[in-house]
Scaffold this motif. Structure first.
Motif, PDB file in Angstrom:
ATOM      1  N   UNK A  16      45.352  -0.569 -71.857  1.00 33.32           N
ATOM      2  CA  UNK A  16      45.864  -1.635 -71.002  1.00 33.32           C
ATOM      3  C   UNK A  16      45.368  -2.990 -71.509  1.00 33.32           C
ATOM      4  N   UNK A  17      46.145  -4.027 -71.234  1.00 36.49           N
ATOM      5  CA  UNK A  17      45.729  -5.402 -71.497  1.00 36.49           C
ATOM      6  C   UNK A  17      45.374  -6.032 -70.163  1.00 36.49           C
ATOM      7  N   UNK A  18      44.190  -6.577 -70.067  1.00 33.32           N
ATOM      8  CA  UNK A  18      43.731  -7.175 -68.829  1.00 33.32           C
ATOM      9  C   UNK A  18      43.737  -8.693 -68.985  1.00 33.32           C
ATOM     10  N   UNK A  19      44.707  -9.347 -68.381  1.00 36.70           N
ATOM     11  CA  UNK A  19      44.812 -10.799 -68.448  1.00 36.70           C
ATOM     12  C   UNK A  19      44.167 -11.412 -67.216  1.00 36.70           C
ATOM     13  N   UNK A  20      43.224 -12.315 -67.415  1.00 37.14           N
ATOM     14  CA  UNK A  20      42.530 -12.972 -66.306  1.00 37.14           C
ATOM     15  C   UNK A  20      42.600 -14.493 -66.400  1.00 37.14           C
TER      16      UNK A  20
ATOM     17  N   UNK B  28      48.189  -6.990 -85.254  1.00 40.99           N
ATOM     18  CA  UNK B  28      46.805  -7.336 -84.921  1.00 40.99           C
ATOM     19  C   UNK B  28      46.686  -8.766 -84.407  1.00 40.99           C
ATOM     20  N   UNK B  29      47.543  -9.661 -84.872  1.00 42.07           N
ATOM     21  CA  UNK B  29      47.500 -11.052 -84.388  1.00 42.07           C
ATOM     22  C   UNK B  29      48.040 -11.158 -82.965  1.00 42.07           C
ATOM     23  N   UNK B  30      49.017 -10.323 -82.624  1.00 39.08           N
ATOM     24  CA  UNK B  30      49.526 -10.308 -81.251  1.00 39.08           C
ATOM     25  C   UNK B  30      48.431  -9.792 -80.316  1.00 39.08           C
ATOM     26  N   UNK B  31      47.755  -8.725 -80.717  1.00 39.16           N
ATOM     27  CA  UNK B  31      46.680  -8.173 -79.901  1.00 39.16           C
ATOM     28  C   UNK B  31      45.551  -9.192 -79.750  1.00 39.16           C
ATOM     29  N   UNK B  32      45.179  -9.845 -80.829  1.00 34.00           N
ATOM     30  CA  UNK B  32      44.067 -10.809 -80.801  1.00 34.00           C
ATOM     31  C   UNK B  32      44.402 -12.065 -79.992  1.00 34.00           C
ATOM     32  N   UNK B  33      45.590 -12.642 -80.233  1.00 38.67           N
ATOM     33  CA  UNK B  33      45.932 -13.940 -79.635  1.00 38.67           C
ATOM     34  C   UNK B  33      46.666 -13.830 -78.298  1.00 38.67           C
TER      35      UNK B  33
ATOM     36  N   UNK C 248      50.814  -5.650 -69.620  1.00 39.83           N
ATOM     37  CA  UNK C 248      49.577  -5.137 -69.023  1.00 39.83           C
ATOM     38  C   UNK C 248      49.357  -3.632 -69.266  1.00 39.83           C
ATOM     39  N   UNK C 249      50.431  -2.864 -69.424  1.00 43.98           N
ATOM     40  CA  UNK C 249      50.278  -1.425 -69.679  1.00 43.98           C
ATOM     41  C   UNK C 249      50.052  -1.110 -71.157  1.00 43.98           C
ATOM     42  N   UNK C 250      50.095  -2.130 -72.028  1.00 44.05           N
ATOM     43  CA  UNK C 250      49.844  -1.926 -73.445  1.00 44.05           C
ATOM     44  C   UNK C 250      51.082  -1.870 -74.317  1.00 44.05           C
ATOM     45  N   UNK C 251      52.269  -2.048 -73.735  1.00 44.04           N
ATOM     46  CA  UNK C 251      53.502  -2.020 -74.528  1.00 44.04           C
ATOM     47  C   UNK C 251      53.690  -3.330 -75.271  1.00 44.04           C
ATOM     48  N   UNK C 252      54.082  -3.234 -76.544  1.00 39.04           N
ATOM     49  CA  UNK C 252      54.395  -4.418 -77.341  1.00 39.04           C
ATOM     50  C   UNK C 252      55.764  -4.941 -76.891  1.00 39.04           C
ATOM     51  N   UNK C 253      55.821  -6.231 -76.560  1.00 39.36           N
ATOM     52  CA  UNK C 253      57.061  -6.875 -76.136  1.00 39.36           C
ATOM     53  C   UNK C 253      57.411  -7.931 -77.184  1.00 39.36           C
TER      54      UNK C 253
ATOM     55  N   UNK D 100      55.240  -7.304 -67.084  1.00 35.08           N
ATOM     56  CA  UNK D 100      55.513  -5.888 -67.301  1.00 35.08           C
ATOM     57  C   UNK D 100      56.956  -5.609 -67.679  1.00 35.08           C
ATOM     58  N   UNK D 101      57.903  -6.294 -67.035  1.00 36.98           N
ATOM     59  CA  UNK D 101      59.317  -5.966 -67.262  1.00 36.98           C
ATOM     60  C   UNK D 101      60.246  -7.180 -67.299  1.00 36.98           C
ATOM     61  N   UNK D 102      59.696  -8.387 -67.286  1.00 39.25           N
ATOM     62  CA  UNK D 102      60.452  -9.642 -67.341  1.00 39.25           C
ATOM     63  C   UNK D 102      61.426  -9.818 -66.169  1.00 39.25           C
ATOM     64  N   UNK D 103      61.109  -9.234 -65.040  1.00 37.33           N
ATOM     65  CA  UNK D 103      61.889  -9.486 -63.819  1.00 37.33           C
ATOM     66  C   UNK D 103      61.463 -10.832 -63.252  1.00 37.33           C
ATOM     67  N   UNK D 104      62.453 -11.617 -62.795  1.00 38.59           N
ATOM     68  CA  UNK D 104      62.167 -12.943 -62.277  1.00 38.59           C
ATOM     69  C   UNK D 104      61.370 -12.916 -61.001  1.00 38.59           C
ATOM     70  N   UNK D 105      60.422 -13.846 -60.884  1.00 41.43           N
ATOM     71  CA  UNK D 105      59.621 -13.995 -59.668  1.00 41.43           C
ATOM     72  C   UNK D 105      60.088 -15.237 -58.917  1.00 41.43           C
TER      73      UNK D 105
END
Length: 162
Positions: free
Chosen positions: A19-23, A46-51, A73-78, A115-120
């Protein structure tokens, strides 16, 4: 709104295995892409994961397409076109400070779920950055340049007052 084509492509399914934890609020980092001999665009994973969220471009002849990649957040590359079609913005940020982790357009402040690019909320919720199909091999995100060459922004059905 029901006539708006939300997406024309299915994004990739590669998961980094955690998982990716964004805070925090995270702005885009520019990363160079490379065109391989077989008309494949390559972006280093690796640059996407790092940055966390990266901006790159596909440039060939008179074509320039902004691209964005991040890890959900679940770890999927978008991988998406880095383009908010109604307001024409090419830059975004991740807002991980609240309960819902969001992708935010830097121009119109429209928010989509990471997670799924649904509009908020916002003026462009029906036009999330459009996902691009890709594969991952040897630590590289790979996409066919044919998909990029054929890309045409979705038609905006209504004018948005800003």
């Amino acid at each position: 709104g029901s006539q708006i084509p939300r997406t024309r492509y299915s994004g990739g399914t590669y998961n980094i295995g955690k998982d990716m934890n964004y805070e925090d609020v995270i702005g885009m980092t520019k990363v160079d892409s490379q065109i391989l001999d077989n008309d494949i665009l390559s972006i280093p994973l690796d640059k996407v994961i790092r940055d966390k969220i990266i901006y790159s471009e596909y440039i060939k002849d008179k074509i320039r397409l902004p691209l964005m990649s991040y890890i959900s957040p679940s770890g999927r590359v978008v991988l998406t076109f880095s383009f908010c079609e109604p307001c024409r913005s090419e830059t975004f940020r991740i807002d991980g400070t609240g309960k819902d982790k969001r992708l935010v357009c830097e121009t119109c402040n429209t928010n989509w779920r990471l997670s799924d690019l649904r509009g908020i909320y916002g003026g462009c919720v029906d036009y999330p950055p459009e996902e691009i199909p890709y594969t991952v091999e040897n630590g590289q995100i790979l996409v066919s340049t044919q998909i990029l060459i054929e890309y045409v922004p979705r038609e905006v059905l209504e004018f948005i007052d800003m």
